[in-house]
Design an enzyme around this catalytic site. Structure first.
Site, short mmCIF file in Angstrom:
data_model
loop_
_atom_site.label_atom_id
_atom_site.label_comp_id
_atom_site.label_asym_id
_atom_site.label_seq_id
_atom_site.Cartn_x
_atom_site.Cartn_y
_atom_site.Cartn_z
N THR A 89 -43.90 39.53 -71.73
CA THR A 89 -42.87 39.26 -70.74
C THR A 89 -41.76 38.63 -71.54
OG1 THR A 89 -44.48 38.96 -68.99
CG2 THR A 89 -42.43 37.76 -68.71
N ASN B 174 -45.62 43.38 -67.45
CA ASN B 174 -46.91 42.71 -67.43
C ASN B 174 -47.51 42.72 -68.84
OD1 ASN B 174 -48.98 41.16 -66.53
ND2 ASN B 174 -50.13 42.81 -65.57
N ASP C 21 -51.81 42.12 -61.55
CA ASP C 21 -51.51 40.76 -61.10
C ASP C 21 -51.98 40.51 -59.67
OD1 ASP C 21 -50.45 39.73 -63.42
OD2 ASP C 21 -48.36 39.81 -62.79
N GLY D 220 -45.96 34.56 -70.95
CA GLY D 220 -47.27 33.96 -71.24
C GLY D 220 -48.27 34.03 -70.11
#
Ligand code: DON
Length: 559
Positions: free
Chosen positions: A368, A388, A410, A460
């Site tokens: 990201t 992602n 996600d 992260g």
């Protein structure tokens, strides 16, 4: 003479040992993961554009010059503070396709089909980036699409020399792209890895960008590019339809607002968990004298971990897309709630995560990139954008030249089953047609005396939130300058798994021993480069201090 030499050597050593300094500027600044993208943004401001114009130019340039995370086929979140004090956020997160359903990544026995939510055409949500950047430009920009996209188009069409970092990234992902000819065509030279210094051109992407510059959102969400996306879906098990593309809309959302020791915190609301968790954790920390504790001491790290553990437990239960699930935002943000939630904190003892349930009240989840922009008038943009995983699902839309995201991972694809970041979730973040998957992306603006003070954010995955928390606390509580606040090694706890991940040098060995004696466990050094990449700007006495996170390449460009 010898003494002089010794002194010189001493200072040289000191300078090498110290962090790189922040870049100072007077008028405008862009800090991003790509020097080309930062320069594209600054050039727009120098030619009279504002921070929003610059952010849009930087965003499109990242899609060309930093393709593992910069994107057209992914989504992002932006927090914007205008010079007049107004703060807005633009959610341009991907959505689940219309045909998506709760158990789409499970087999007939209810077991997770390994890898499907990350490495398949079905892993892609409906992309939001193009709509997001164009909406930002239309609403608050001053330049034309052609002006802000010109550099991205030029970089794609004419190419640019690959840095070692980029050539290495491409080489690493080649294996994962072997089934996708369009991906190999772009990220290899006739099947061979690119080398540092090779000129890398992306003619299909240049055409897609030109179409967007020409036609606006219809250049991507309708017509030839939309047809190419749907045709790509047909080469696998993809679900994105023409209708999904035509229906995609970014959403303006009220920012998350918190107050911390005389500063105002402006964060990203759900479908991000970032803003809520950061304010919730700051509220838990505020009654404690963090400034009185040395940053690397066991008591300070203990306090931080205990706040993180409780906040991430809340994330798993209560956070998801607010258009589909009643997220109790106000409750989670209240100082009273944080006080109650932290009432069982013990100064001398860890609370094992098994004993921490999500907070309850009566009746009632690699790659990201984040960039920060400020202009001379005081407009500020914090924007985090993603596919992602690094290079998303590694699938380039044949003929259109851009990668697709694997953001469906996600979602909580099955109750209490960890996603790639070890995050677990339940109903709040289950898959539903048209719903947005919960994010940890935390673009954040901190103001002081009604003026922009700190613009920050990070990649992260689950560690984004604790990275941003530490940058804020390093500045506000530990009085660090932005160079130290960003460079300082970090640590991370996310409730489950009950373990502490840390950068080399973040926690001294004797402190780990003290923390273990308190009951903290699972200390693991973070295996990749470093935790986060917090490209940040601090504004002090009217001066802009831009800090490119030294963990990675990139540039703080100012003028
Ligand atoms: O939205 C999220 O939380 C994730 N998709 C972000 C992914 C990420 O940060 C990967 N980075 N290193």
């Amino acid at each position: 003479m010898r003494i002089l030499l010794t002194l010189v050597l001493f200072f040289v050593f000191q300078a090498q040992a110290a962090n790189p300094a922040a870049v100072r500027a007077e008028h405008g600044m862009v800090v991003s993961r790509s020097a080309l993208a930062s320069q594209a943004g600054v050039a727009i401001m120098k030619s009279g554009g504002n921070a929003i114009d610059a952010a849009v130019a930087t965003g499109f340039a990242l899609a060309v010059a930093y393709p593992s995370a910069g994107n057209l086929g992914g989504g992002g979140l932006a927090v914007i503070r205008l010079a007049d004090g107004t703060v807005v956020t633009l959610d341009h997160r991907e959505t689940a396709p219309g045909k998506a359903s709760r158990d789409m990544f499970l087999d007939g026995n209810g077991a997770v089909i390994p890898g499907m939510s990350r490495q398949s055409h079905a892993a892609s949500g409906v992309p939001g980036t193009v709509d997001g950047l164009l909406v930002l430009l239309e609403k608050y920009g001053t330049k034309t699409r052609q002006e802000v996209m010109a550099e991205a188009i030029r970089l794609a069409r004419d190419g640019f020399p690959l840095s070692k970092d980029m050539a290495d990234q491409f080489a690493e992902v080649l294996g994962a792209m072997r089934n996708y000819p369009a991906s190999l065509a772009i990220f290899t030279r006739n099947g061979e890895p690119y080398r540092e210094g090779d000129i890398w051109k992306q003619p299909d992407l240049a055409q897609t960008l030109e179409r967007i510059a020409e036609e606006g959102r219809d250049g991507f969400y309708k017509g030839r590019v939309a047809d190419l996306i749907v045709a790509e879906m047909g080469r696998g098990n993809g679900l994105i339809s023409l209708e999904d593309l035509a229906n995609y809309r970014s959403v303006w959302r009220e920012p998350i607002h918190g107050a911390y020791r005389g500063h105002e915190i402006w964060g990203m609301p759900p479908p991000s968990s970032g803003g809520v968790l950061i304010v919730e954790m700051l509220n838990m920390l505020e009654p404690h004298d963090l400034a009185g504790l040395s940053r690397d001491s066991a008591p300070a790290i203990h306090l931080m971990i205990e706040a993180e553990r409780r906040a991430y437990a809340d994330r798993s239960e209560h956070l998801g897309d607010p258009d589909f699930f009643p997220v109790p935002i106000a409750k989670l943000l209240s100082k009273d709630y944080a006080r109650g939630r932290f009432a069982d904190f013990r100064v001398d003892q860890a609370s094992p995560s098994e004993t921490i349930a999500a907070g309850k009240w009566p009746a009632e989840s690699l790659e990201t990139t984040h960039f920060s922009v400020v202009d001379a008038a005081g407009n500020a943009v914090a924007l985090t954008t993603t596919l992602n995983s690094g290079f998303g699902n590694r699938i380039v839309v044949t003929g259109a030249g851009f990668l697709l995201n694997n953001e469906m991972d996600d979602f909580s694809i099955k109750e209490n089953t960890a996603n790639q970041y070890g995050l677990i979730g339940r109903e709040a973040n289950s898959i539903e047609s048209g719903k947005r998957m919960l994010s940890s992306m935390s673009p954040t603006i901190v103001t002081k005396d009604d003026k922009p003070f700190l613009i920050t954010g990070s990649p992260g995955g689950s560690t984004i939130i604790t990275t941003v928390l530490q940058v804020i606390v390093n500045v506000i509580d530990h009085g660090m300058n932005i160079a130290d606040a960003v460079a300082r090694p970090r640590y991370h706890h996310q409730w489950q798994p009950d373990s502490v991940m840390y950068d080399a040098g973040a926690i001294p060995p004797e402190t780990i021993k003290s923390l273990e004696a308190m009951g903290h466990k699972g200390f693991r050094m973070f295996p990749f480069g470093g935790l986060g990449d917090a490209n940040s700007i601090l504004i002090e006495d009217g001066e802009l201090h831009g800090m490119k996170d030294p963990r990675n390449e990139g540039l703080a460009a100012g003028y």
